[in-house]
Motif scaffolding. Structure first.
Motif, PDB file in Angstrom:
ATOM      1  N   THR A  34     -12.646  27.035  89.569  1.00 11.65           N
ATOM      2  CA  THR A  34     -12.526  28.130  90.532  1.00 11.65           C
ATOM      3  C   THR A  34     -11.366  27.899  91.495  1.00 11.65           C
ATOM      4  O   THR A  34     -10.916  26.767  91.695  1.00 11.65           O
ATOM      5  CB  THR A  34     -13.822  28.272  91.351  1.00 11.65           C
ATOM      6  N   ASP A  35     -10.887  28.997  92.104  1.00 12.87           N
ATOM      7  CA  ASP A  35      -9.837  28.896  93.115  1.00 12.87           C
ATOM      8  C   ASP A  35     -10.438  28.405  94.433  1.00 12.87           C
ATOM      9  O   ASP A  35     -11.604  28.666  94.744  1.00 12.87           O
ATOM     10  CB  ASP A  35      -9.180  30.256  93.349  1.00 12.87           C
ATOM     11  N   ILE A  36      -9.608  27.706  95.214  1.00 11.15           N
ATOM     12  CA  ILE A  36     -10.009  27.265  96.547  1.00 11.15           C
ATOM     13  C   ILE A  36      -8.954  27.767  97.530  1.00 11.15           C
ATOM     14  O   ILE A  36      -7.754  27.567  97.319  1.00 11.15           O
ATOM     15  CB  ILE A  36     -10.137  25.729  96.617  1.00 11.15           C
ATOM     16  N   LEU A  47      -9.464   9.563  95.484  1.00  9.58           N
ATOM     17  CA  LEU A  47      -9.786  10.805  94.802  1.00  9.58           C
ATOM     18  C   LEU A  47      -8.587  11.728  94.940  1.00  9.58           C
ATOM     19  O   LEU A  47      -8.045  11.883  96.038  1.00  9.58           O
ATOM     20  CB  LEU A  47     -11.028  11.438  95.414  1.00  9.58           C
ATOM     21  N   VAL A  48      -8.167  12.342  93.842  1.00  5.38           N
ATOM     22  CA  VAL A  48      -6.995  13.214  93.852  1.00  5.38           C
ATOM     23  C   VAL A  48      -7.379  14.576  93.301  1.00  5.38           C
ATOM     24  O   VAL A  48      -7.967  14.669  92.210  1.00  5.38           O
ATOM     25  CB  VAL A  48      -5.841  12.621  93.014  1.00  5.38           C
ATOM     26  N   LEU A  49      -7.068  15.627  94.046  1.00  6.50           N
ATOM     27  CA  LEU A  49      -7.222  17.001  93.586  1.00  6.50           C
ATOM     28  C   LEU A  49      -5.831  17.603  93.485  1.00  6.50           C
ATOM     29  O   LEU A  49      -5.047  17.536  94.442  1.00  6.50           O
ATOM     30  CB  LEU A  49      -8.071  17.820  94.551  1.00  6.50           C
ATOM     31  N   SER A  50      -5.514  18.212  92.348  1.00 12.93           N
ATOM     32  CA  SER A  50      -4.158  18.716  92.161  1.00 12.93           C
ATOM     33  C   SER A  50      -4.155  19.962  91.287  1.00 12.93           C
ATOM     34  O   SER A  50      -4.887  20.046  90.295  1.00 12.93           O
ATOM     35  CB  SER A  50      -3.276  17.637  91.520  1.00 12.93           C
ATOM     36  N   MET A  98      -5.329  26.769  96.432  1.00 10.90           N
ATOM     37  CA  MET A  98      -5.291  26.004  95.183  1.00 10.90           C
ATOM     38  C   MET A  98      -5.886  26.879  94.078  1.00 10.90           C
ATOM     39  O   MET A  98      -7.073  27.210  94.118  1.00 10.90           O
ATOM     40  CB  MET A  98      -6.062  24.692  95.315  1.00 10.90           C
ATOM     41  N   LYS A  99      -5.061  27.218  93.139  1.00 12.87           N
ATOM     42  CA  LYS A  99      -5.492  28.101  92.050  1.00 12.87           C
ATOM     43  C   LYS A  99      -6.060  27.258  90.907  1.00 12.87           C
ATOM     44  O   LYS A  99      -5.453  26.285  90.469  1.00 12.87           O
ATOM     45  CB  LYS A  99      -4.316  28.950  91.555  1.00 12.87           C
ATOM     46  N   GLY A 100      -7.246  27.655  90.446  1.00 11.03           N
ATOM     47  CA  GLY A 100      -7.888  26.927  89.358  1.00 11.03           C
ATOM     48  C   GLY A 100      -7.181  27.127  88.026  1.00 11.03           C
ATOM     49  O   GLY A 100      -6.450  28.108  87.852  1.00 11.03           O
TER      50      GLY A 100
END
Length: 278
Positions: free
Chosen positions: A190-192, A217-220, A43-45
């Protein structure tokens, strides 16, 4: 670029009692809950952090009308609360700023992140529309008598900050059109990497249990056209299918009962037409 999206529904997992409503309304109970999410793809920030609510009708007529746009824009109109019932006047008789049900029900769950046991900060700046911050919410309007009654609806506000700087409130007050919606909570800059473990400490404060709602909770990540949006794809397919069916219906109608193209008998100046009227 492929959009990576992680959704974690936590409302059922972050309750330690059978009586969910009683649990969430108990102010003495620690409602902290830790969730672990394993990242399947890089996942790129910046990574967008949203909270998602279901079965919450922000488009209800009474709810939408329960606000004062004049009061939000300028302290000169702090007493303009006639449209804010039932959250208009405090128990002491002073106006509530910001007034109305929308502000009163402000979402107040909080999220603290760490990746592989290292704390990650969430950037909460510029999460609201710039037009809202500069035009709709005044820099001279400060919270007064907010959430001071016997029944607390949601989040508190910082009385030392003007409404134009309280972006969680600004995001919340842009009401959603559908009962399932997402609102931006912040950004992880930050990238993950793939296989990293995200640990989230959630303060489960918001009461969706009284009306059968759910929370997630949503991370996208995002691409050049925004985040993942299934609705647009479904809408294109549905409209295309309807258009195709209508076209087939017209083709069938023309085959069953064709009409000669350019038939002059339908023109009004043709006096031989029996339907013609001088």
């Amino acid at each position: 670029m492929q959009v990576v999206e992680l959704v974690d529904k936590y409302d059922g997992e972050c309750v330690t009692a059978n009586d969910k409503v009683g649990f969430i309304q108990d102010t003495k109970t620690d409602k902290a809950c830790t969730r672990t999410i394993t990242v399947p793809k890089p996942m790129k920030g910046p990574i967008q952090v949203y909270y998602q609510l279901e079965n919450f009708y922000q488009n209800h007529r009474r709810y939408v009308k329960s606000r004062s746009d004049k009061q939000l824009r300028s302290k000169e109109f702090s007493s303009v609360v006639k449209t804010c019932d039932p959250e208009a006047i405090s128990e002491g008789g002073a106006p509530i700023v910001p007034c109305g049900l929308i502000a009163w029900s402000l979402f107040n769950d909080t999220f603290t992140f760490s990746v592989n046991k290292k704390t990650v900060q969430v950037n909460k700046k510029n999460i609201a529309w710039s037009s809202d911050r500069t035009i709709k919410f005044g820099s001279d309007v400060f919270p007064e008598n907010f959430q001071k009654g016997g029944l607390i609806g949601g989040g508190q506000l910082n009385e030392k900050l003007p409404l134009s700087e309280q972006e969680d409130l600004i995001v919340w007050m842009r009401t959603a059109a559908l009962p399932t919606f997402r609102k931006l909570y912040g950004r992880i800059e930050t990238d993950i990497m793939a296989s990293d473990e995200i640990s989230v400490v959630i303060q489960n404060n918001y009461n969706t249990y009284s009306f059968g709602g759910t929370k997630a909770l949503v991370l996208s990540t995002t691409s050049w056209i925004g985040g993942k949006n299934n609705f647009i794809g479904f809408a294109y397919v549905a409209i295309g299918t309807i258009s195709l069916l209508i076209a087939l219906a017209f083709v069938g109608l023309n085959m069953v009962k064709p009409r000669t193209l350019g038939d002059p008998c339908y023109l009004s100046w043709n006096k031989e037409n029996p339907d013609y009227v001088q």
